[in-house]
Each structure stands twice: as structure tokens, then as C-alpha cells.
Design a protein around this motif. Structure first.
Motif, PDB file in Angstrom:
ATOM      1  N   GLN A   1      -6.537  -9.260   6.025  1.00 22.58           N
ATOM      2  CA  GLN A   1      -6.237 -10.542   6.661  1.00 22.58           C
ATOM      3  C   GLN A   1      -4.734 -10.778   6.753  1.00 22.58           C
ATOM      4  O   GLN A   1      -4.264 -11.452   7.659  1.00 22.58           O
ATOM      5  N   ASN A   2      -4.006 -10.253   5.804  1.00 24.37           N
ATOM      6  CA  ASN A   2      -2.562 -10.360   5.784  1.00 24.37           C
ATOM      7  C   ASN A   2      -2.010  -8.946   5.906  1.00 24.37           C
ATOM      8  O   ASN A   2      -2.254  -8.110   5.037  1.00 24.37           O
ATOM      9  N   HIS A   3      -1.294  -8.655   6.971  1.00 28.76           N
ATOM     10  CA  HIS A   3      -0.872  -7.282   7.252  1.00 28.76           C
ATOM     11  C   HIS A   3      -0.133  -6.700   6.049  1.00 28.76           C
ATOM     12  O   HIS A   3       0.861  -7.260   5.599  1.00 28.76           O
ATOM     13  N   PRO A   4      -0.600  -5.580   5.497  1.00 29.84           N
ATOM     14  CA  PRO A   4       0.047  -5.023   4.313  1.00 29.84           C
ATOM     15  C   PRO A   4       1.377  -4.371   4.646  1.00 29.84           C
ATOM     16  O   PRO A   4       1.665  -4.054   5.809  1.00 29.84           O
ATOM     17  N   THR A   5       2.180  -4.167   3.623  1.00 26.63           N
ATOM     18  CA  THR A   5       3.407  -3.397   3.738  1.00 26.63           C
ATOM     19  C   THR A   5       3.133  -2.001   3.191  1.00 26.63           C
ATOM     20  O   THR A   5       2.537  -1.853   2.118  1.00 26.63           O
ATOM     21  N   ILE A   6       3.562  -0.992   3.931  1.00 25.57           N
ATOM     22  CA  ILE A   6       3.307   0.395   3.549  1.00 25.57           C
ATOM     23  C   ILE A   6       4.597   0.972   2.974  1.00 25.57           C
ATOM     24  O   ILE A   6       5.584   1.123   3.690  1.00 25.57           O
ATOM     25  N   SER A   7       4.598   1.268   1.681  1.00 25.75           N
ATOM     26  CA  SER A   7       5.814   1.791   1.060  1.00 25.75           C
ATOM     27  C   SER A   7       5.480   2.496  -0.241  1.00 25.75           C
ATOM     28  O   SER A   7       4.769   1.947  -1.091  1.00 25.75           O
ATOM     29  N   ASP A   8       6.011   3.692  -0.411  1.00 28.27           N
ATOM     30  CA  ASP A   8       5.935   4.384  -1.692  1.00 28.27           C
ATOM     31  C   ASP A   8       7.114   4.015  -2.583  1.00 28.27           C
ATOM     32  O   ASP A   8       6.999   4.000  -3.806  1.00 28.27           O
ATOM     33  N   THR A   9       8.251   3.715  -1.971  1.00 27.40           N
ATOM     34  CA  THR A   9       9.503   3.643  -2.718  1.00 27.40           C
ATOM     35  C   THR A   9       9.823   2.267  -3.279  1.00 27.40           C
ATOM     36  O   THR A   9      10.528   2.158  -4.282  1.00 27.40           O
ATOM     37  N   ILE A  10       9.332   1.191  -2.675  1.00 29.47           N
ATOM     38  CA  ILE A  10       9.728  -0.133  -3.146  1.00 29.47           C
ATOM     39  C   ILE A  10       9.240  -0.388  -4.566  1.00 29.47           C
ATOM     40  O   ILE A  10       9.963  -0.981  -5.389  1.00 29.47           O
TER      41      ILE A  10
ATOM     42  N   GLY B   1      -2.133  -1.286  -8.994  1.00 34.13           N
ATOM     43  CA  GLY B   1      -2.061  -2.617  -9.556  1.00 34.13           C
ATOM     44  C   GLY B   1      -1.856  -3.668  -8.473  1.00 34.13           C
ATOM     45  O   GLY B   1      -2.091  -3.419  -7.290  1.00 34.13           O
ATOM     46  N   THR B   2      -1.411  -4.837  -8.883  1.00 35.41           N
ATOM     47  CA  THR B   2      -1.205  -5.949  -7.951  1.00 35.41           C
ATOM     48  C   THR B   2       0.278  -6.169  -7.709  1.00 35.41           C
ATOM     49  O   THR B   2       1.116  -5.780  -8.540  1.00 35.41           O
TER      50      THR B   2
ATOM     51  N   ALA C   1      -2.956   7.087   2.948  1.00 35.56           N
ATOM     52  CA  ALA C   1      -3.728   5.892   2.602  1.00 35.56           C
ATOM     53  C   ALA C   1      -4.591   5.403   3.747  1.00 35.56           C
ATOM     54  O   ALA C   1      -5.697   4.892   3.536  1.00 35.56           O
ATOM     55  N   ASP C   2      -4.114   5.557   4.990  1.00 31.02           N
ATOM     56  CA  ASP C   2      -4.896   5.019   6.102  1.00 31.02           C
ATOM     57  C   ASP C   2      -6.100   5.885   6.454  1.00 31.02           C
ATOM     58  O   ASP C   2      -6.902   5.513   7.315  1.00 31.02           O
ATOM     59  N   ALA C   3      -6.244   7.033   5.799  1.00 32.87           N
ATOM     60  CA  ALA C   3      -7.438   7.851   6.030  1.00 32.87           C
ATOM     61  C   ALA C   3      -8.693   7.132   5.575  1.00 32.87           C
ATOM     62  O   ALA C   3      -9.790   7.363   6.103  1.00 32.87           O
ATOM     63  N   THR C   4      -8.546   6.232   4.585  1.00 30.69           N
ATOM     64  CA  THR C   4      -9.714   5.493   4.123  1.00 30.69           C
ATOM     65  C   THR C   4     -10.223   4.538   5.205  1.00 30.69           C
ATOM     66  O   THR C   4     -11.407   4.214   5.251  1.00 30.69           O
TER      67      THR C   4
ATOM     68  N   VAL D   1       0.854  -1.188   0.000  1.00 27.47           N
ATOM     69  CA  VAL D   1       0.000   0.000   0.000  1.00 27.47           C
ATOM     70  C   VAL D   1       0.889   1.236   0.000  1.00 27.47           C
ATOM     71  O   VAL D   1       1.739   1.390   0.890  1.00 27.47           O
ATOM     72  N   PRO D   2       0.749   2.131  -0.963  1.00 32.18           N
ATOM     73  CA  PRO D   2       1.517   3.378  -0.920  1.00 32.18           C
ATOM     74  C   PRO D   2       1.050   4.265   0.230  1.00 32.18           C
ATOM     75  O   PRO D   2      -0.075   4.115   0.722  1.00 32.18           O
TER      76      PRO D   2
END
Length: 453
Positions: A268-277, A252-253, A224-227, A215-216
Motif C-alpha cells: 500500500q505504501n511504495h517500499p524503498t529498495i536498498s541493501d546499503t541504507i 526486521g522492521t 527480492a522482487d522474484a517473490t 526491502v533489500p
């Protein structure tokens, strides 16, 4: 008259500071033990405790507005995603602003906590220096991201290069002109892979057996977490479908970037938060690899038979939950599976409480703040727990729901839904006040002649 409750808090990170403040606000007598030389816990990179995993480039992966304490907003001029050093300073300011510092005993490593009898001040806290203190109650707030977990069992073969856990990473200089493999798909793994990609020899390899949603930090111009806040009232499966659709439209995916498919839904699966990866992947500076099959000298062999030469392996493989000062009498064989009412109160003895022993879908600070206020209400007699049987039933219901959502191998006992949990604890506090009015007995310290220093 019944004396004021005397409470020991263990840890002066975010959870311990929030607990200290809540207990003092309730008029209780508090001593907070801290191994390090300053408040801030794991966020304080230069803490003498040596437990902090914070690296130079670390920033919050939840936005400022969703991370700050309700009682102490972060400065308006700060960026949406402050650095670890910002957060460490914020926690130090929190301690100073609310007068917590006189109650913090720095350089005090707790060696042992045990209950001795049922009389006055039954809890005994012993430090490594041999000092002891007696208390009516103990609150454990020692965190659980400081004891590195290496792959278990280890991979077959031997590796001739350098290996380190993400906990020990600080700056990318260790990677300069070296071939780097990062193992893991969490936030630290992505940050370290990006850092290394700026100085490493060749593309940084990123290995994982299972994928995660990435998730960016910004979606459609907002954090993003405002949603999450906007959809908090919806059932989690509905929230998941909406959020996955938004994420797919925006970025995308993971598979489209060469990463493995996520092993579960977004919530269900903790997302990774990253703009740069994603940027580094699309530019070829980071390259995805499958899981490791074996180690072979200066090469790593991956599932499927491919192999690459590697000089440095970073194991971003998470942490064990460790509470070294409590015996199995209190935490059983595995602290990750310790059942707690509301993820706070010990089922056998609620004068032993835990703040921060959870795995949240969102930020930690609002959670520990709400937990701390519940503990303070209980120990000050303003909140009554339900009967022991109802506590156990509630814990069993929560575990069934968590296992259905997250599965049985992802710390289901510790899992909480951030928005639902933070909204639910004030309702639980109100229910506890109703129980008092209906005759439930509040927590009351045993009578004593005097309080030891």
C-alpha cells in the motif's frame, strides 16, 4: 483506400521507444519527438535535454529479469541490478536493433499539441522552433520524473546553507566535509544518503515524517522482487501478509533501525529498495531524524524540538506530473488526476493516448511495453474499445479499488498493481478483438488525398 494511420509520439525514453516500435510493428507511420540528443530519456545522464535525474551511483531497484522488455532481454552476463548507464545503453541498443532511430526527431521540444476539427490529420503538433506536423493520433510518452517537487508549502524560517533537489544530484563531491541532511524516504533519498555518508562531515541526517518499508535487493539469495512473480495470482492483501512476514524475518522492521514506522502496508505504501541504507544506519554513518519543524539559519529544527547544524539540504521530495504541451481541455487542472481507460486512452478522444502515465508497484518497462502494444492494436484497427459509458464505469471501478488500497492522497488515479496490470492488458486486447467480431467499430483514420511530409 483508407490511408495508414499517421501517429506522433512525444518522448524517446523507454515509453516512447516501446510505443514507436509497437506502432511500426503494426505498419503505422510514426514520428517521435525528443527534446534531447539521444534515445533513453531520463536514463541517459548526458542527454542534452537536461531532464535526466540519473546520478553516478544509480542502479535499477527492480531486478533485470523483472525490468527488461519481453521483446528485448537484457544481456545474460549483466548483474541482477544494472546501473543507469547500462540501462541507457540498453535503450539505445533497443532503438538501433529495431530500426527506430530514423523515426526519432532529436532536438525537437514539443511546445503545443491540439486537435483542430474532425477532418483528415486533425492533431497538430508544434515544436519550439515553430515547425508543425499533422497526425491522426498522438501518444504522450514524456515521463513524469523530471519536474522536481519541492515541499509545499515551504517550511518556515530561512536556511543559510546549500539546498538542492535530488533531481540535481550527480556525485557525492558536493557533500565532502559538509554536514548533510537528506529529506525523504524514497529510493533516491536512500541512495543519496548512503553516497553522502562516505564523504560528509559527521553522520548524514535522514529526515521523514512517515516511514516506509525497506526491502533489500536480495531475500534468501534471490532478487527480492522474484517473490512478486511467484505470488502474482494471490489477492494483494494475502500477498502483502506473506511478503511482510518474509521481510520481518529477513531484516526486521524499520523501527529497529531507528526509522519511523511505515504509514501503510507493504503493498500500500511504495517500499524503498536498498541493501546499503540499513548497513549505514547500523554503523552510525546515517542517523534518522523526524520531520522538519522549521529552518533556523545554519540549523534545522525537527518536530519534537531537537535541532542539528546543517550545511546542505537535499530535498528528495518527488516530482510533479507535468504535460506542458497539452492544455486543460485535455488534462484538466491536474495531470495526476487524469482519468484514462486502462491508464492509456483519453475518455473524450481515444486518438489521444498515454504510455507511462502511471505509478507501478514494479518495474516500468514491461508496463509501457504492454501499453504500447495496446495503443498500436487500437490505432491499427485490430482492437475496439468498449462503449464510452463502459469505459467510464471501468475507470470508476479502478479508482475505487486504488483508493481503498493506497488511499486518496497517493495518486490513486495513476496507481497500478504491476503483476495484475501486465497480465491484464493482453486479456483486454483479446476482449477488444471480440468486440470487433461483435460489430464494434475500430479506429479508422479519416480519408485524405495525401499525407503531408
Amino acid at each position: 483506400m483508407t490511408p495508414s494511420c499517421r501517429v506522433a509520439v512525444i518522448g524517446a525514453g523507454a515509453a516512447g521507444l516501446a510505443t514507436t516500435k509497437a506502432l511500426l510493428d503494426a505498419g503505422l507511420d510514426v514520428v517521435t519527438y525528443e527534446k534531447g540528443d539521444r534515445p533513453g530519456g531520463l536514463w541517459a545522464r548526458d542527454n542534452s535535454s537536461g531532464l535526466s535525474p540519473a546520478y553516478a551511483s544509480l542502479h535499477l531497484n527492480t531486478s533485470k529479469g523483472r525490468t527488461e522488455f519481453a521483446d528485448f532481454p537484457m544481456p545474460a552476463e549483466w548483474p541482477d541490478y544494472p546501473s543507469a548507464d547500462h540501462v541507457a545503453g540498453y535503450l539505445a541498443d533497443y532503438a538501433k536493433t529495431f530500426g527506430l532511430t530514423p523515426h526519432l526527431r532529436f532536438g525537437s521540444t514539443v511546445r503545443h499539441v491540439e486537435r483542430e476539427g474532425t477532418g483528415p490529420l486533425p492533431w497538430v503538433v508544434t515544436t519550439e522552433s515553430g515547425e508543425t506536423g499533422r497526425y491522426d493520433a498522438v501518444v504522450v510518452a514524456n515521463g513524469h520524473n523530471w519536474d522536481p517537487r519541492m515541499p509545499e508549502p515551504g517550511y518556515p524560517g530561512t536556511f543559510g546553507g546549500t539546498q538542492l533537489h535530488a533531481h540535481d544530484y550527480r556525485t557525492p563531491e558536493i557533500f565532502r566535509d559538509r554536514r548533510v541532511l537528506v529529506v525523504g524516504m524514497g529510493n533516491s533519498a536512500m541512495d543519496i544518503a548512503v553516497d553522502a555518508s562516505n564523504v560528509a562531515r559527521g553522520p548524514v541526517l535522514l529526515s521523514a515524517r512517515h516511514g516506509v518499508h525497506i526491502v533489500p535487493k536480495y531475500l534468501f539469495g534471490r532478487p527480492a522482487d522474484a517473490t512478486g512473480a511467484a505470488m502474482a495470482a494471490l489477492p494483494w492483501r494475502v500477498r502483502q501478509r506473506i511478503a511482510e512476514t518474509l521481510l520481518r524475518l529477513a531484516v526486521g522492521t524499520p523501527q529497529s533501525y531507528g526509522l519511523p514506522a511505515p504509514s501503510g502496508g507493504l503493498f500500500q505504501n511504495h517500499p524503498t529498495i536498498s541493501d546499503t541504507i540499513l548497513h549505514r544506519l547500523t554503523h552510525g554513518e546515517v542517523t534518522a531524524r523526524p520531520g522538519i519543524d522549521r529552518l533556523d539559519g545554519d540549523r534545522v529544527v525537527f518536530t519534537g524540538g531537537t535541532s542539528d547544524p546543517v550545511d546542505v539540504i537535499v530535498w528528495a521530495t518527488g516530482y510533479r506530473v507535468t504535460i506542458p504541451f497539452l492544455t486543460s481541455r485535455w488534462i484538466g487542472d491536474d495531470a495526476e488526476r487524469l482519468p484514462l481507460y486502462q491508464r492509456v486512452f483519453h475518455l473524450e478522444d481515444p486518438s489521444l493516448a498515454f504510455v507511462g502515465l502511471m505509478q507501478s508497484t514494479g518495474a516500468a518497462l514491461p508496463v509501457v511495453e504492454a501499453q504500447a502494444k495496446l495503443v498500436a492494436a487500437h490505432l491499427s484497427g485490430r482492437y475496439a474499445l468498449p462503449a464510452p459509458l463502459e469505459q467510464r464505469r471501468a475507470v470508476a471501478r479502478a479508482l475505487r479499488a486504488a483508493t481503498e488500497r493506497w488511499g486518496g492522497d497517493r495518486r490513486p488515479v495513476m496507481r497500478i498493481d504491476f503483476d495484475r496490470y501486465v497480465a491484464g492488458l493482453p486479456r483486454e486486447m483479446k476482449a477488444g478483438r471480440v468486440r470487433l467480431l461483435r460489430g464494434a467499430r475500430p479506429f479508422t483514420p479519416a480519408r485524405r488525398e495525401e499525407t503531408p511530409a
